[in-house]
Design an enzyme around this catalytic site. Structure first.
Site, short mmCIF file in Angstrom:
data_model
loop_
_atom_site.label_atom_id
_atom_site.label_comp_id
_atom_site.label_asym_id
_atom_site.label_seq_id
_atom_site.Cartn_x
_atom_site.Cartn_y
_atom_site.Cartn_z
N CYS A 261 0.82 -1.21 0.00
CA CYS A 261 0.00 0.00 0.00
C CYS A 261 0.86 1.26 0.00
O CYS A 261 0.69 2.14 -0.83
CB CYS A 261 -0.93 -0.02 1.20
N CYS A 266 -1.55 1.82 -3.00
CA CYS A 266 -2.50 2.92 -2.78
C CYS A 266 -1.84 4.30 -2.77
O CYS A 266 -2.31 5.21 -3.43
CB CYS A 266 -3.20 2.77 -1.44
N LYS A 269 0.00 5.43 -6.08
CA LYS A 269 -0.96 5.48 -7.19
C LYS A 269 -1.96 6.61 -7.01
O LYS A 269 -2.32 7.29 -7.96
CB LYS A 269 -1.64 4.12 -7.40
N TYR A 402 -7.84 -3.53 -11.70
CA TYR A 402 -7.91 -2.11 -11.35
C TYR A 402 -6.52 -1.49 -11.37
O TYR A 402 -6.37 -0.31 -11.71
CB TYR A 402 -8.66 -1.88 -10.03
N GLU A 406 -5.91 1.84 -13.46
CA GLU A 406 -5.45 3.03 -12.73
C GLU A 406 -4.13 3.54 -13.32
O GLU A 406 -3.98 4.74 -13.55
CB GLU A 406 -5.29 2.71 -11.24
N HIS A 674 -26.30 20.41 -1.23
CA HIS A 674 -26.30 21.05 -2.54
C HIS A 674 -25.21 22.09 -2.65
O HIS A 674 -25.04 22.84 -1.71
CB HIS A 674 -27.68 21.68 -2.75
N GLU A 679 -25.05 14.21 -3.44
CA GLU A 679 -26.50 14.34 -3.31
C GLU A 679 -27.23 13.59 -4.41
O GLU A 679 -28.46 13.49 -4.38
CB GLU A 679 -26.92 15.81 -3.32
#
Lengths: 685, 506
Positions: A261, A266, A269, A402, A406, A674, A679
């Site tokens: 990681c 993670c 990346k 992935y 990525e 908003h 939302e």
């Protein structure tokens, strides 16, 4: 001295000490019991004062000593002079019982059996000699099981030499019956005494007692899962060691403490993803009034250096935090050699041995190679990319994981020519509608896709930084072959567990021979009771840092009695940091249909246009969200999928809500914020 | 309650008698978020609906199209200008990430404003098309009650029109308040009604007020490179969690916004060179001080747009203090068939999404056979200051006031967003806290998040709180790595423990 907590003197006959303490003991008084020659088998203690580098020292353990004046009867000679368990547990009046001072048999075989039993007792946190049909034994086993404590059980009626064992046991413990229970090498006694000890709290204290092993816990692998487990165990007062060693990639890349990681996953990346997003932000910013004329170029070296600096600081931080928590960190390769014993080999090839009562395997995974001509020589993987000293140039990314998407995404974001070669489908295991949308967004933003091809040969045309590689690929459907020239070929076709070269077979930890993954039960226990595993190497568990962290932490808490909570692998959210991020939690649509049947599902979905994209002139009808609801269960949300900016940030809270039983009705009832992308769930479905 | 019989005959009587023959099933006064939501929902349910909307130009002459505050002079333009400011920060980050951008990059207000205004105009257009598509009649007229079923509308040219309806929903919203006793305030000052529509850069700006509007405006002005000062008389972000509020200010102050705390303006004058000279009193020292600015922006609060409605003709009661309309839990006013939603209503959160949801639910009750009431608890919101502040549920003060210090447990943490590291940004104010009941299962009462993308982070947790989330449930949620939102599910340190919530290593 921990024994003080026992409150009943140094009755722990089976406790074996090393180092300074044993020295003190030696000074106090000679052994009470006559110890015949040959001397009792010495317990070899290999201690390691600090991390790698210092020489190991072997301490010969003298026989355990009497506690001194006033406790004369307690003399614990390991061969013979054993105090009854009742001494630990019962009123002082019963303490005077001593077992017979000498060995009852001098035969070699008996001596061998005795040695075996001792080893069993020494190596088990809880050792129960039992008979499978004995109700008292069952009660005791149930007690430990309810405490979440792992026991080593020997059913005397199920082994050939059960009767002999019982005899020898009675010699060493003066107890003829089963169950015969030992906790941390202390003889607790039979069923009644064990329950008495449980009620008085003594059992718990014994369970916390130090063991004869060098460590309470050795963790193999210093990645997210291993480190979280180590730190938690240390916080709970345990003596913990972490073995971590990065075998350099075929291209020679290696890195510091922290695992995938932090070093090659993670963290770098997401930072490169951020760099690519900034490229997009620069384009957007002109529309928002920021003025610059120059064509902005991206400098790979500047970025990589900054990212590597950050990673170094994290490596350093991890080491510091281990040190602060007094966790021994050894930069060596760990390999089991026998039960409770691991060999640690450092960079120079020096070997050191360590023992521990319990082990956690957290060795993680490494990128897979194709096994074709030229792959290990010329291709790189995600292990190499993030610290590549030069810009990769025109790149072929092989794979559709992935990781592949990525990497392809951010490389294209820097303006590089990027092609992704896909054997079959994108993002296997993820919702395929979403996966296709992820892919099509990338395609619209300059990433080329070569579908249904696999590389068969990689040839170097030119050396250099980067060089030039010729890739020969063939169709998965026909006989067609294609050729392409790239500066860099990045393999991202999957990852293999690092479980095959760590001596698991020596101690009998079962792995899935095909995948190399380790099957564990719901408390992360392997087929060997004192060996646990966390992280990417677990069979059937999500390969995610936060999962490993959570399960490592909870494992440590369970092992050391702080909690009974198990890691919950349901509804684990995740996010794929492709140029358009994809966040999800719960089931993919295909999976939901498979589990619940189509007619029982209601799927709500919508396209949306983030406010910030409007002025930036970015495309409408691209961002997308859907929720999958189970009609049979109050329209409960069983799958959440969102493709859009900041998908990770959006998904997290939805995951928390799903943990709390989110339904469509509750979604409708919640007011949106908003104007956000988050939302979308509240306004649009 | 009992029907209120009109005392004003004959017009009232006539309109009562004509029940069933009135022009519309529903007349909505005010074409903002709430009003439009009502109109569209009712049309969807097959009703005959009209919307009347009229924008009284601001004292500076700014006017805009259909859609109300949010679209024209609120959420939309402010979030876009906030985004412009954020992009400025990203441009400064970019070189750290390898982008070779020569710094500093200048900002052109005209270009941004034009882009923002064009987007708003496209939304105005979109709203009109939506009404048309749903066969909602739209009148660009200024409405006032004639009687409790009839409204008189005056068009721009002065032409009058009478509209009658069985049900009337008032959704006229609010407008910025001007100070009344400050010389030159009205003459020289502008408000949020004007700032987004300025053709030219406001230049050096004094923002007066401590509302979220004040802080958001000062924040993006600073972010696009302008000299911005906020003058605050008493406490900032009243009603929000005060610890969070002070961190918002702290962050702004450390990023270039100037603050004049405890000061109150007394007059504004135009100097011969065109600049505005503002005089103020420092209320702690009692001393008077002056400063020169290009623009003075009042953001001291908002007043409901009820004055011109002739509410008394219909018998609709308002609060004598605030002039806001008084309603019950069904959004009903003192007149049975007249309702009110949105910012014009007393005691409601002044937020677009609440107005929309309240409007929809109201119409579903009126025409859709529903009985669902709007739940105004746990409404999430986000303040789009340079460092965004998202929250849902109770502030720490409110939780303590309701449940007592002994019964409240607050978990908190400072964190450093991953993206800040390489960019070398300061994360001192990136902070999250969760206010819980202390007693297991430690129900979550409130969540407060200060950091990038706070709006996106807060939304899902608002759902969780709606689902009755407990602290334990949130902690059992696996994080998404590496994000800022994962900090919420990693909150382990309680304030009561006294442990240090700052980032320690990793």
């Amino acid at each position: 001295m921990r024994r003080a907590v026992l409150g009943v003197g140094r009755a722990a006959a089976w406790r074996i000490r090393a180092g300074a303490e044993s020295g003190q003991q030696r000074q106090r008084s000679p052994p009470l019991s006559p110890v015949p020659a040959p001397p009792p088998p010495a317990f070899r203690f290999v201690s390691r004062p600090g991390p790698a580098g210092s020489e190991s020292e072997t301490v010969e353990q003298s026989p355990p000593q009497s506690p001194g004046p006033g406790k004369a009867g307690d003399a614990p000679n390991r061969r013979s002079g054993h105090v009854r368990g009742a001494r630990v547990l019962s009123p002082p009046g019963r303490r005077a019982h001593l077992s017979s001072p000498g060995p009852s048999s001098s035969s070699e075989a008996r001596e061998e059996l005795r040695r075996r039993l001792r080893e069993l007792i020494e190596r088990s946190r809880v050792m129960i000699f039992s008979k499978s049909y004995c109700p008292h034994s069952t009660r005791v086993k149930e007690l430990f099981s309810s405490l979440g404590v792992e026991c080593n059980v020997l059913e005397l009626d199920q082994v050939d030499d059960g009767a002999k064992i019982q005899e020898v046991l009675s010699e060493i413990t003066n107890q003829k019956t089963v169950p015969n229970v030992f906790v941390n090498k202390v003889h607790v006694g039979g069923c009644d005494q064990t329950f008495q000890a449980y009620q008085s709290g003594l059992l718990q204290k014994l369970l916390e007692e130090e063991s004869a092993y060098d460590y309470d816990l050795i963790i193999v692998g210093g990645g997210s899962g291993g480190l979280s487990c180590a730190k938690e165990a240390a916080i709970l007062g345990k003596k913990v060691m972490v073995l971590d060693f990065v075998v350099p990639s075929p291209q020679g890349t290696s890195w510091g403490l922290g695992g995938t990681c932090v070093n090659v996953g993670c963290i770098p990346k997401k930072l490169m993803h951020q760099a690519a997003l900034l490229g997009q932000a620069l384009c957007d910013s002109r529309k928002f009034g920021w003025e610059y004329d120059q064509q902005v170029k991206h400098n790979w070296e500047t970025m990589t250096k900054a990212i590597q600096n950050h990673i170094s600081s994290l490596n350093w931080g991890y080491r510091l935090s281990l040190r602060e928590k007094a966790v021994a960190y050894v930069n060596s390769y760990g390999e089991f050699v026998e039960h409770h014993k691991i060999k640690a080999t450092n960079k120079k090839g020096q070997e050191t041995y360590y023992t521990a009562a319990q082990f956690v395997i957290a060795t993680g995974e490494r990128p897979r190679y194709l096994g074709i001509q030229g792959d290990k020589e010329y291709c790189i993987t995600s292990d190499d990319l993030f610290s590549l000293p030069y810009c990769p140039g025109k790149t072929l990314v092989v794979g559709a994981s992935y990781v592949a998407l990525e990497c392809a995404g951010f490389l294209a974001g820097f303006g590089l020519d990027v092609t992704v070669m896909v054997r079959s489908i994108l993002l296997r295991g993820f919702d395929q509608e979403m996966a296709e949308k992820v892919g099509s967004y990338m395609e619209q933003h300059g990433v080329k896709f070569l579908r249904k091809f696999i590389p068969v040969m990689i040839q170097q045309l030119e050396k250099g930084s980067p060089g030039k590689l010729k890739v020969l690929a063939k169709s998965t459907e026909g006989t067609e072959t294609i050729e392409g020239v790239y500066n860099t070929v990045l393999l991202a076709i999957g990852r293999d567990s690092c479980t095959r070269k760590i001596g698991l077979e020596k101690i009998g930890v079962k792995i899935n021979e095909k995948s190399g993954k380790i099957p564990v039960n719901d408390v992360e226990q392997t087929s060997v009771p004192y060996v646990y595993a966390v992280g990417d190497i677990l069979e059937g568990r999500p390969e995610l840092t936060p999962v490993a962290i959570q399960s490592g932490k909870l494992l440590a808490r369970r092992l050391f009695g702080a909690s009974l909570e198990k890691c919950d692998y349901i509804n684990v959210p995740t996010t794929v940091f492709t140029p358009l991020e994809y966040g999800c939690c719960g089931l993919a649509e295909e999976k939901a249909i498979e589990v619940y049947k189509k007619e029982n599902l209601e799927i709500y979905h919508t396209l949306f246009w983030p406010l910030e994209w409007t002025v930036a002139g970015r495309e409408n009808n691209t961002c997308y969200a859907k929720i999958i609801c189970n009609k049979l269960d109050h329209d409960r949300v069983i799958g959440f999928h969102i493709l859009g900016p900041n998908a990770g940030e959006v998904t997290q809270g939805f995951a928390a809500a799903m943990k709390c039983g989110l339904t469509k009705q509750l979604l409708d009832d919640t007011i949106g914020i908003h104007p956000t992308c988050g939302e979308v769930g509240n306004r649009r479905f | 309650g009992p029907l209120r019989w009109p005392t004003d005959i004959p017009s009232h009587l006539s309109s009562l008698l004509s029940a069933g023959q009135r022009d519309y099933d529903l007349l909505v006064i005010g074409g903002g978020s709430g009003g439009l939501a009502c109109a569209k929902e009712a049309a969807q349910l097959g009703r005959k609906v009209a919307v009347v909307d009229y924008v009284e130009p601001s004292p500076r002459g700014t006017r805009w199209g259909l859609g109300g505050t949010c679209v024209n002079v609120g959420c939309i333009p402010k979030k876009l200008m906030h985004q412009a400011a954020l992009l400025g920060g990203l441009i400064r980050d970019a070189p750290h990430y390898g982008w070779e951008v020569a710094q500093p990059v200048p900002h052109d207000w005209r270009k941004m404003a034009e882009a923002v205004q064009n987007h708003v105009k496209s939304l105005n257009w979109g709203h009109r098309v939506q009404l048309q598509d749903r066969k909602v009649k739209y009148f660009n007229i200024k409405a006032s009650f004639v009687d409790e079923h009839t409204v008189c509308g005056v068009a721009k040219g002065g032409k009058e029109i009478l509209l009658s309806a069985d049900h009337i929903i008032i959704a006229t919203g609010g407008r910025p308040r001007y100070p009344t006793h400050i010389e030159g305030a009205l003459e020289y000052g502008i408000t949020s009604d004007d700032i987004f529509w300025l053709k030219e850069s406001p230049g050096k700006t004094l923002v007066v007020g401590a509302s979220y509007v004040a802080l958001e405006c000062a924040g993006f002005l600073t972010g696009i490179g302008l000299d911005a000062t906020v003058m605050i008389r008493s406490i900032p972000l009243r009603g929000f969690d005060q610890q969070m509020s002070s961190m918002v200010i702290e962050h702004m102050a450390s990023h270039g916004t100037q603050f004049l705390r405890g000061c109150a303006p007394s007059r504004v004058r135009r100097l011969p060179d065109g600049h505005l000279q503002v005089t103020w009193e420092d209320r702690t020292t009692g001393k008077e001080d002056t400063g020169t600015f290009d623009t003075v922006l009042w953001a001291i609060g908002r007043v409901p747009d009820t004055r011109s409605l002739n509410l008394e003709k219909a018998g609709v009661d308002t609060s004598p203090d605030t002039q806001k309309i008084l309603v019950d839990s069904r959004e009903g006013t003192s007149v049975p068939h007249i309702y009110a939603i949105g910012d014009v209503v007393e005691g409601r959160p002044e937020l677009t999404p609440t107005a929309i949801m309240a409007g929809r639910l109201l119409v579903q009750r009126l025409f859709g056979g529903s009985s669902d009431l709007m739940d105004y608890d746990n409404v999430p919101t986000t303040v789009f200051t340079p460092l965004e502040y998202g929250c849902v549920g109770l502030s720490e003060e409110e939780a303590v006031a309701r449940h007592g210090q002994e019964h409240v447990e607050v978990y908190h943490a400072h964190y450093k967003p991953l993206e800040f590291t390489v960019a070398g940004r300061d994360a001192s104010q990136c902070y999250v806290k969760m206010v819980c009941l202390r007693e297991p299962p430690q129900l979550v009462l409130g969540l407060h998040f200060l950091g990038p993308n706070a709006g996106e982070v807060t939304q899902g947790f608002a759902l969780g709180i709606k689902c009755g989330a407990s602290y334990a449930q949130v902690m059992r949620t696996v994080g998404i790595h590496p994000t800022c939102s994962e900090e919420v599910v990693k909150l382990r340190i309680s304030k009561r423990s006294g442990l240090d919530p700052t980032v320690t290593g990793c």
